[in-house]
Scaffold this active site. Structure first.
Site, PDB file in Angstrom:
ATOM      1  N   TRP A  43       0.098 -14.993   1.733  1.00  0.00           N
ATOM      2  CA  TRP A  43      -0.251 -13.571   1.543  1.00  0.00           C
ATOM      3  C   TRP A  43      -0.910 -13.302   0.199  1.00  0.00           C
ATOM      4  O   TRP A  43      -0.472 -13.819  -0.827  1.00  0.00           O
ATOM      5  CB  TRP A  43       1.029 -12.748   1.631  1.00  0.00           C
ATOM      6  CG  TRP A  43       0.888 -11.342   1.139  1.00  0.00           C
ATOM      7  CD1 TRP A  43       0.953 -10.912  -0.164  1.00  0.00           C
ATOM      8  CD2 TRP A  43       0.643 -10.180   1.919  1.00  0.00           C
ATOM      9  NE1 TRP A  43       0.767  -9.542  -0.224  1.00  0.00           N
ATOM     10  CE2 TRP A  43       0.578  -9.072   1.036  1.00  0.00           C
ATOM     11  CE3 TRP A  43       0.469  -9.960   3.292  1.00  0.00           C
ATOM     12  CZ2 TRP A  43       0.351  -7.773   1.487  1.00  0.00           C
ATOM     13  CZ3 TRP A  43       0.252  -8.669   3.732  1.00  0.00           C
ATOM     14  CH2 TRP A  43       0.190  -7.584   2.832  1.00  0.00           C
ATOM     15  N   ASN A  45      -2.434  -9.649  -2.045  1.00  0.00           N
ATOM     16  CA  ASN A  45      -2.997  -8.291  -2.123  1.00  0.00           C
ATOM     17  C   ASN A  45      -3.831  -8.166  -3.393  1.00  0.00           C
ATOM     18  O   ASN A  45      -4.753  -8.989  -3.580  1.00  0.00           O
ATOM     19  CB  ASN A  45      -1.970  -7.176  -1.863  1.00  0.00           C
ATOM     20  CG  ASN A  45      -0.709  -7.182  -2.680  1.00  0.00           C
ATOM     21  OD1 ASN A  45       0.161  -8.002  -2.468  1.00  0.00           O
ATOM     22  ND2 ASN A  45      -0.572  -6.266  -3.603  1.00  0.00           N
ATOM     23  N   ASP A  46      -3.587  -7.212  -4.240  1.00  0.00           N
ATOM     24  CA  ASP A  46      -4.524  -6.871  -5.325  1.00  0.00           C
ATOM     25  C   ASP A  46      -5.059  -8.049  -6.155  1.00  0.00           C
ATOM     26  O   ASP A  46      -4.289  -8.936  -6.513  1.00  0.00           O
ATOM     27  CB  ASP A  46      -3.848  -5.959  -6.360  1.00  0.00           C
ATOM     28  CG  ASP A  46      -2.963  -4.913  -5.739  1.00  0.00           C
ATOM     29  OD1 ASP A  46      -3.031  -4.715  -4.525  1.00  0.00           O
ATOM     30  OD2 ASP A  46      -2.194  -4.304  -6.498  1.00  0.00           O
ATOM     31  N   GLN A  62      -2.273 -10.931  -6.514  1.00  0.00           N
ATOM     32  CA  GLN A  62      -0.922 -10.737  -6.012  1.00  0.00           C
ATOM     33  C   GLN A  62      -0.715 -11.744  -4.882  1.00  0.00           C
ATOM     34  O   GLN A  62      -1.506 -11.791  -3.921  1.00  0.00           O
ATOM     35  CB  GLN A  62      -0.761  -9.299  -5.488  1.00  0.00           C
ATOM     36  CG  GLN A  62      -0.607  -8.277  -6.583  1.00  0.00           C
ATOM     37  CD  GLN A  62       0.761  -8.375  -7.246  1.00  0.00           C
ATOM     38  OE1 GLN A  62       1.738  -7.894  -6.727  1.00  0.00           O
ATOM     39  NE2 GLN A  62       0.837  -9.021  -8.407  1.00  0.00           N
ATOM     40  N   TRP A  70       4.187  -9.770   2.460  1.00  0.00           N
ATOM     41  CA  TRP A  70       4.424  -9.357   1.080  1.00  0.00           C
ATOM     42  C   TRP A  70       5.836  -9.778   0.670  1.00  0.00           C
ATOM     43  O   TRP A  70       6.795  -9.596   1.406  1.00  0.00           O
ATOM     44  CB  TRP A  70       4.265  -7.834   0.977  1.00  0.00           C
ATOM     45  CG  TRP A  70       4.330  -7.327  -0.435  1.00  0.00           C
ATOM     46  CD1 TRP A  70       3.283  -7.133  -1.270  1.00  0.00           C
ATOM     47  CD2 TRP A  70       5.505  -6.936  -1.161  1.00  0.00           C
ATOM     48  NE1 TRP A  70       3.732  -6.664  -2.491  1.00  0.00           N
ATOM     49  CE2 TRP A  70       5.097  -6.536  -2.447  1.00  0.00           C
ATOM     50  CE3 TRP A  70       6.865  -6.912  -0.861  1.00  0.00           C
ATOM     51  CZ2 TRP A  70       5.986  -6.090  -3.426  1.00  0.00           C
ATOM     52  CZ3 TRP A  70       7.757  -6.473  -1.843  1.00  0.00           C
ATOM     53  CH2 TRP A  70       7.313  -6.072  -3.107  1.00  0.00           C
ATOM     54  N   PHE A 102       4.122  -8.054 -10.660  1.00  0.00           N
ATOM     55  CA  PHE A 102       3.218  -7.121  -9.988  1.00  0.00           C
ATOM     56  C   PHE A 102       1.850  -7.124 -10.693  1.00  0.00           C
ATOM     57  O   PHE A 102       1.598  -7.888 -11.622  1.00  0.00           O
ATOM     58  CB  PHE A 102       3.826  -5.716  -9.996  1.00  0.00           C
ATOM     59  CG  PHE A 102       4.716  -5.422  -8.807  1.00  0.00           C
ATOM     60  CD1 PHE A 102       5.212  -6.440  -8.011  1.00  0.00           C
ATOM     61  CD2 PHE A 102       5.058  -4.111  -8.476  1.00  0.00           C
ATOM     62  CE1 PHE A 102       6.021  -6.168  -6.915  1.00  0.00           C
ATOM     63  CE2 PHE A 102       5.862  -3.823  -7.383  1.00  0.00           C
ATOM     64  CZ  PHE A 102       6.357  -4.839  -6.603  1.00  0.00           C
ATOM     65  N   ARG A 173       3.523   1.465 -13.227  1.00  0.00           N
ATOM     66  CA  ARG A 173       2.983   0.115 -12.999  1.00  0.00           C
ATOM     67  C   ARG A 173       1.460  -0.022 -13.164  1.00  0.00           C
ATOM     68  O   ARG A 173       0.738   0.947 -13.311  1.00  0.00           O
ATOM     69  CB  ARG A 173       3.379  -0.381 -11.610  1.00  0.00           C
ATOM     70  CG  ARG A 173       2.866   0.459 -10.449  1.00  0.00           C
ATOM     71  CD  ARG A 173       3.319  -0.169  -9.127  1.00  0.00           C
ATOM     72  NE  ARG A 173       2.934   0.622  -7.979  1.00  0.00           N
ATOM     73  CZ  ARG A 173       3.691   1.566  -7.440  1.00  0.00           C
ATOM     74  NH1 ARG A 173       4.872   1.853  -7.927  1.00  0.00           N
ATOM     75  NH2 ARG A 173       3.240   2.237  -6.384  1.00  0.00           N
ATOM     76  N   ASP A 174       1.054  -1.277 -13.055  1.00  0.00           N
ATOM     77  CA  ASP A 174      -0.340  -1.724 -12.959  1.00  0.00           C
ATOM     78  C   ASP A 174      -1.144  -1.507 -14.246  1.00  0.00           C
ATOM     79  O   ASP A 174      -2.185  -0.820 -14.239  1.00  0.00           O
ATOM     80  CB  ASP A 174      -1.048  -1.047 -11.759  1.00  0.00           C
ATOM     81  CG  ASP A 174      -0.305  -1.247 -10.451  1.00  0.00           C
ATOM     82  OD1 ASP A 174       0.533  -2.171 -10.388  1.00  0.00           O
ATOM     83  OD2 ASP A 174      -0.543  -0.487  -9.498  1.00  0.00           O
ATOM     84  N   GLU A 226      -2.068   4.337  -8.031  1.00  0.00           N
ATOM     85  CA  GLU A 226      -1.804   2.946  -8.422  1.00  0.00           C
ATOM     86  C   GLU A 226      -3.074   2.358  -9.031  1.00  0.00           C
ATOM     87  O   GLU A 226      -4.164   2.922  -8.920  1.00  0.00           O
ATOM     88  CB  GLU A 226      -1.452   2.097  -7.195  1.00  0.00           C
ATOM     89  CG  GLU A 226      -0.297   2.578  -6.370  1.00  0.00           C
ATOM     90  CD  GLU A 226       0.044   1.645  -5.205  1.00  0.00           C
ATOM     91  OE1 GLU A 226       1.223   1.334  -5.036  1.00  0.00           O
ATOM     92  OE2 GLU A 226      -0.869   1.224  -4.458  1.00  0.00           O
ATOM     93  N   TRP A 315      -3.082  -0.957   3.118  1.00  0.00           N
ATOM     94  CA  TRP A 315      -1.636  -1.110   3.335  1.00  0.00           C
ATOM     95  C   TRP A 315      -1.207  -0.670   4.718  1.00  0.00           C
ATOM     96  O   TRP A 315      -0.144  -1.075   5.198  1.00  0.00           O
ATOM     97  CB  TRP A 315      -0.842  -0.350   2.265  1.00  0.00           C
ATOM     98  CG  TRP A 315      -0.772  -1.101   0.968  1.00  0.00           C
ATOM     99  CD1 TRP A 315      -1.363  -0.759  -0.217  1.00  0.00           C
ATOM    100  CD2 TRP A 315      -0.074  -2.334   0.725  1.00  0.00           C
ATOM    101  NE1 TRP A 315      -1.083  -1.710  -1.181  1.00  0.00           N
ATOM    102  CE2 TRP A 315      -0.291  -2.681  -0.630  1.00  0.00           C
ATOM    103  CE3 TRP A 315       0.692  -3.180   1.519  1.00  0.00           C
ATOM    104  CZ2 TRP A 315       0.241  -3.833  -1.201  1.00  0.00           C
ATOM    105  CZ3 TRP A 315       1.227  -4.339   0.944  1.00  0.00           C
ATOM    106  CH2 TRP A 315       1.010  -4.656  -0.387  1.00  0.00           C
TER     107      TRP A 315
HETATM  108  C1  FRU Z   1      -1.018  -1.943  -4.952  1.00  0.00           C
HETATM  109  C2  FRU Z   1       0.375  -2.344  -5.373  1.00  0.00           C
HETATM  110  C3  FRU Z   1       0.522  -2.207  -6.862  1.00  0.00           C
HETATM  111  C4  FRU Z   1       1.635  -3.154  -7.155  1.00  0.00           C
HETATM  112  C5  FRU Z   1       1.350  -4.272  -6.196  1.00  0.00           C
HETATM  113  C6  FRU Z   1       2.560  -4.977  -5.682  1.00  0.00           C
HETATM  114  O1  FRU Z   1      -1.516  -2.562  -3.843  1.00  0.00           O
HETATM  115  O2  FRU Z   1       1.317  -1.558  -4.687  1.00  0.00           O
HETATM  116  O3  FRU Z   1       0.757  -0.891  -7.292  1.00  0.00           O
HETATM  117  O4  FRU Z   1       1.628  -3.588  -8.484  1.00  0.00           O
HETATM  118  O5  FRU Z   1       0.652  -3.702  -5.113  1.00  0.00           O
HETATM  119  O6  FRU Z   1       2.216  -6.081  -4.898  1.00  0.00           O
END
Ligand code: FRU
Length: 514
Positions: A43, A45-46, A62, A70, A102, A173-174, A226, A315
């Site tokens: 998997w 993501n970002d 990610q 996830w 994250f 976050r982020d 985010e 998502w």
């Molecule tokens: C966005 C998010 C971020 C977080 C990450 C977790 O896609 O929700 O805000 O840091 O993914 O995987």
């Protein structure tokens, strides 16, 4: 000498050919992107920590090292010298002591401001959110943390004094960190997701951060905010004029439901972001459903165009994408610019220049009727690979709708079209092939687009994705699609009136796994 070396050479070549064949096999499942980054397995993501350092582009992402859902979030890692051929390296930052890694960013500490760099050489600093899941009555926690690398990102050490920012919040976050030259400080933009605010901090040593200001709520405020991103860009055609772009992800609650991203244009003086537009103005970065948490590269040389990469997903259905053994992929790296339009300054996105190096065979039709173009294209097998690029300019004339049908086969197809009266461009994937894996997937995505009679499109197709850059990058639309394996056609169409002549070139794009 020669006699001794020849067998060694043969063995080496055979081993290399074996490895090359393995790599190709590892990246040749149905729907596997051929020139977009996807991890070998599991998997993602970002995108995280995009940074150019000592001749290499680093893409952290990610990543769940243990499966295709996830979880166990860590930073995966890949490097490239052209933004297209990526070599995946071992996981850079791993979940440890129950704290997940994250999203965040990476910068080059060239003067050892952190005290983490060895032998007076620049080192890489990652600033990321640490996520501690809830336990019993204790709620979850998100804090900002540091890690550093003294070997070009190959190995990382987490800072013993982590976290460097802790507001005792479940949503905080982020962090996006960058160097702000005028104040000689590092700036962090970080999200307070439920408040729809981006908070700014500054630091000279990464370890202690002073709060500067908050921006928001403004623009679209659905769901959580985010993945903030803040960067300065020159305005094309206006020497010495720049604007700052503050990009913010929203999930859920974006334009088309689920995740999406907006941007604000304004000024950043080292302390606060001042919006050029009223708070009610909403500008979207991408009008498709599948570009989220895009990040730009830190550390690019000053003559390098700014480059942004997004997660090509949403998502709403990310967990049910019908791909294996990987799930999730990145957009094409996009070159950014600000240009004046009739509506004001807008963010333009185009594929990075290096993409042209992947072009191989092509078929071209200049100033012809759509029928002539279709006849020309039907003779070519380029579209059968599902890995191609189309550049086209179509004179709309009396046509009410004009556009292209891609990847079609027995009634399934993805349409990209322009509706003259409405002044909109759309991607329709409601009949694009596999759509039933999630009710939120089938959709028609639309963007406003005013043109002066000629529709200019650049479309990238890469097995399971369609990315549209309209009118020189004025509109970007990103969409996943899962067409039948034997779908092949690329066909121009018009309805409701006669269009003028059009030009189009269809390029086959080489796989970056070969
Ligand atoms: C966005 C998010 C971020 C977080 C990450 C977790 O896609 O929700 O805000 O840091 O993914 O995987």
């Amino acid at each position: 000498m020669r006699k001794l070396c020849f067998p060694v050479l043969l063995i080496t070549l055979a081993v290399m050919a074996g490895i090359a064949a393995e790599i190709q096999k590892a990246f040749d499942q149905p729907f596997r992107p051929q020139y977009h980054f996807s991890p070998r397995e599991h998997w993602t993501n970002d995108p995280n920590g995009l940074v150019y350092f000592e001749g290499e582009y680093h893409l952290f992402f990610q990543y769940n090292p243990f499966g295709d859902e996830w979880g166990h979030m860590s930073w995966g890692h890949a490097v490239s010298t052209d933004l297209l051929h990526w070599t995946q390296l071992p996981v850079a930052l791993k979940e440890e002591d129950g704290i997940m890694i994250f999203t965040g960013s990476a910068v080059i500490d060239s003067r050892n401001a952190s005290g983490f760099c060895l032998a007076n050489k620049p080192c890489l600093i990652a600033v990321y959110t640490g996520y501690t899941p809830p336990k019993g009555s204790r709620p979850s926690l998100q804090t900002q943390n540091l890690a550093f690398s003294n070997d070009r990102g190959r190995t990382w050490t987490k800072y013993k004094g982590n976290p460097v920012l802790d507001l005792h919040m479940t949503d905080f976050r982020d962090p996006k960190v960058f160097w702000f030259e005028p104040a000689q400080r590092w700036i962090m933009a970080v999200s307070l997701p439920n408040d729809h605010k981006i908070r700014f901090y500054s630091s000279t040593n990464f370890k202690s951060w002073s709060q500067l200001s908050d921006f928001g709520p403004a623009g679209a405020i659905g769901g959580q905010w985010e993945c903030p991103e803040l960067f300065e860009l020159p305005v094309a055609g206006q020497p010495n004029r720049t604007r700052w772009v503050l990009k913010v992800g929203l999930n859920p609650g974006a334009r088309l439901g689920g995740s999406g991203e907006q941007y604000f244009l304004g000024d950043f003086d080292g302390k606060q972001f001042i919006n050029d537009n009223p708070a009610s103005t909403t500008l979207w970065t991408d009008y498709g459903k599948d570009c989220y948490c895009a990040l730009t590269f830190n550390g690019l040389p000053s003559n390098h165009a700014p480059v942004m990469i997004g997660w090509m997903d949403n998502w709403q259905y990310a967990a049910s994408l019908p791909t294996s053994p990987w799930r999730g992929q990145m957009t094409i790296p996009r070159k950014l610019s600000l240009r004046n339009t009739g509506e004001g300054i807008r963010l333009f996105q185009e594929p990075v220049d290096s993409l042209q190096q992947l072009r191989s065979e092509h078929v071209e039709a200049k100033s012809q009727s759509l029928d002539q173009i279709n006849r020309e294209f039907q003779r070519s097998h380029i579209a059968e690979t599902h890995t191609f690029e189309l550049t086209t300019s179509m004179s709309v004339d009396a046509a009410r709708q004009i556009g292209w049908r891609f990847l079609h086969q027995d009634g399934s197809m993805t349409a990209i079209g322009y509706e003259r009266e409405k002044g909109t461009i759309f991607i329709d994937r409601t009949h694009s092939g596999l759509i039933g894996f999630n009710p939120a997937f089938p959709s028609r995505m639309e963007a406003p687009l005013k043109i002066a009679g000629v529709l200019r499109l650049r479309v990238l197709v890469d097995r399971c994705s369609v990315e549209v850059f309209a009118d020189g990058g004025r509109i970007a639309m990103t969409s996943l699609v899962f067409p039948p394996t034997d779908a092949s056609g690329v066909e121009a169409y018009a309805s409701g009136g006669r269009p003028g002549p059009s030009s189009a070139t269809l390029w086959s794009l080489k796989s970056t796994h070969e």
